[in-house]
Design an enzyme around this catalytic site. Sequence first.
Site, mmCIF file in Angstrom:
data_model
loop_
_atom_site.group_PDB
_atom_site.id
_atom_site.type_symbol
_atom_site.label_atom_id
_atom_site.label_comp_id
_atom_site.label_asym_id
_atom_site.label_seq_id
_atom_site.Cartn_x
_atom_site.Cartn_y
_atom_site.Cartn_z
ATOM 1 N N HIS A 121 3.510 10.000 9.903
ATOM 2 C CA HIS A 121 2.356 10.891 9.745
ATOM 3 C C HIS A 121 1.040 10.213 10.117
ATOM 4 C CE1 HIS A 121 2.131 9.030 5.619
ATOM 5 N NE2 HIS A 121 0.836 9.169 5.833
ATOM 6 N N ASP B 66 9.760 9.233 7.954
ATOM 7 C CA ASP B 66 8.319 8.980 8.002
ATOM 8 C C ASP B 66 8.022 7.553 8.465
ATOM 9 O OD1 ASP B 66 5.644 9.626 7.835
ATOM 10 O OD2 ASP B 66 5.457 9.082 5.725
ATOM 11 N N SER C 89 -1.366 4.307 3.979
ATOM 12 C CA SER C 89 -0.084 4.704 4.554
ATOM 13 C C SER C 89 0.299 3.787 5.712
ATOM 14 C CB SER C 89 -0.154 6.147 5.049
ATOM 15 O OG SER C 89 -0.314 7.043 3.980
#
Length: 405
Positions: free
Chosen positions: A136, A166, A250
């Site tokens: 993402h 992911d 992230s």
Amino acid sequence: MGYYDDHYEAHGQTRRKRRSGSFLSTLVGAVLGGLLVLMSIPAFSRWDVLPYDIVPSQEERGKPEGESEAPAVRQSVSVDVTTAVTKAIDQVSDAVVGVVNIQEASFWSQGGEAGVGSGVIYKKAGGRAFIVTNHHVVENASQLEVSLKDGTRVPAKLLGSDVLMDLAVLEIDAKHVKKVAEFGDSDAVKPGEPVIAIGNPLGLQFAGSVTQGIISGTNRTVEVDLDQDGSPDWNAEVLQTDAAINPGNSGGALVNIKGQVIGINSMKIAQEAVEGIGFAIPINTAIPIISDLEKYGQVRRPYMGVELRSLSDIPSYHLQATLHLPPNVKEGAAVIRVVPMSPAAQAGLKQFDVIVALDGEKIRNVLDLRKYLYTKKSIGDRMEVTFYRDGEKRTVTMKLTRESY
């Protein structure tokens, strides 16, 4: 004689009064003099000797006995704060980078930097350096840049990305890289074990930020809605930590006390009533995904060739009217479509079959089926499929192949 006695007594009283007055005057003078002397002593020698001040003794100053005291001397103390935590950070921090997602302008957007995440340099080979980050973080990017610890920004190439796990892998020129991270063993971590999260919360302004916490839980399962349709598409198995993980973290590193990467920071629960619940993809789970993305640009998973829907998402009317299930069958995965020439088609599966077990393991929904297929089976394996067709329970065996993209 009487006169003498009277005169002596009177004279004696006068002498006593004089002595008393003289003594009182002397005493008052002594007290006042003492106060004046006390007040004349420098204030620092009486009140300013604070904790951690170092005041040399008379012998250390080399002053003979009886000479006046020198003022107290303050010295700064250097303290070595090197700990296991700082050593761990030193070992890996240079390998944690920023990942900048740049998107082209369109009718609906102005383009430019769409967001900044984090990444971990894990390998150098053949003049190239490889970076793992989250899917993402790089999603929909027209260009990608990597921001190194010293602020240098270099172009990056996307080698592959996987929405299910992911994860994504990038490549940059190795000449910019001095250090790579070492992977640890995420299966060995225990609840309560100290961990460190390193990344770029809120963007490059706070690049290389470090937060510390513990492993709050292992083998956690979090439902993930990949297509944003309100229904979960995957159960992500993650490590839970209370180390602060914020937007921009992230793709960054979750590190153990040895400075080894044990997880890739991925998500957190962002609710007003929730604090300190963040998640990382275990590195042991990530390694085979990273390897496939680096080598093939995609994850090579076993393939059945069916489109499925959980029975819980199908109106109860169709469970019997369309699928013809016995009343006691309320869990499973219904086949909505079979891809021609796929392993499922070759094994004889058809539309409206309802899969209830794989290799004898109960399948309650699509999530159970995907988890078993992707974690227990490999390309080329044979798999026994138990299903219902027209109310009758059947079993077939199929040979799994690799999905062609």
